[in-house]
Design an enzyme around this catalytic site. Structure first.
Site: not given
Ligand code: AMP
Length: 194
Positions: A128, A145, A134, A89, A14
């Site tokens: 990654r 996740r 991260r 999400r 994404k």
């Molecule tokens: P991402 O970079 O989008 O994969 O997000 C990394 C982490 O941030 C996720 O595993 C969640 O812990 C948190 N996170 C990001 N976006 C959301 C969302 N829309 N709702 C809840 N948690 C989020």
């Protein structure tokens, strides 16, 4: 205004595809993951709260995430449109986004869902983890996740499908080929600027 949700499991590409879409169609990128990581790195109260969940591979509570979005949209009143990456999400977030956009006299036009086999996802996320720094890319957290994705996030696809907005796109081609597939859908709504 054209608003797009780029949907898919962690590791589906994404972030990478959002960059391509932003530069080709001149949309404003809103990534809740990036916004949360920024809060964490600035040690804000919101960041400290969010970190507890992120480090464990769990979703941050809906209220926290929804609260961040409205202000971000208002920062760009002249935007051609927005691409939402990693948001919504949960079904609750999707409903909140619809209400928020309605209040701002706009709506989600299209949801593109990137489909990737699960084995490929884990491989990509582990890769990654070796380079990204991260905190959420080790094997145990990755499993969590993906579990969160299946239980809480996948229903969001059904929500948008019920509203006739969902298009599935195979995401296990090269970056360029996957982008071509995404573009075919976006081109029905918007001309490329680059
Ligand atoms: P991402 O970079 O989008 O994969 O997000 C990394 C982490 O941030 C996720 O595993 C969640 O812990 C948190 N996170 C990001 N976006 C959301 C969302 N829309 N709702 C809840 N948690 C989020």
């Amino acid at each position: 205004m054209f608003n797009l949700v780029l949907f898919g499991p962690p590791g589906s590409g994404k972030g990478t595809q959002s960059e391509n879409i932003v530069s080709t169609y001149n949309l404003q990128h809103i990534s809740t993951g990036d916004l949360l990581r920024d809060e964490v790195s600035r040690h804000t109260p919101l960041g400290s709260e969010a970190k507890k969940y992120m480090d464990q591979g769990m979703l941050v509570p809906d209220e926290v995430v929804i609260g961040m979005i409205s202000g971000k949209i208002d920062e760009h009143p002249d935007a051609r449109g927005f691409i939402f990456d990693g948001f919504p999400r949960t079904r609750h977030q999707a409903e909140a986004l619809d209400k928020l956009l309605e209040f701002k006299n706009t709506k989600i036009d299209l949801v593109l869902s990137l489909e990737i086999p699960e084995a490929e996802l884990t491989k990509r996320l582990l890769g990654r983890g070796e380079t990204s720094g991260r905190s959420d890319d080790n094997e145990e957290v990755i499993k969590k996740r993906i579990k969160e994705y299946h239980s809480k996030t996948q229903p969001v696809a059904g929500y948008y499908n019920d509203h006739g907005k969902l298009e599935n796109v195979k995401g296990d081609h090269s970056i360029a080929d996957t982008f071509k597939l995404l573009s075919k859908h976006i081109n029905k709504y918007l001309l490329p600027v680059n």
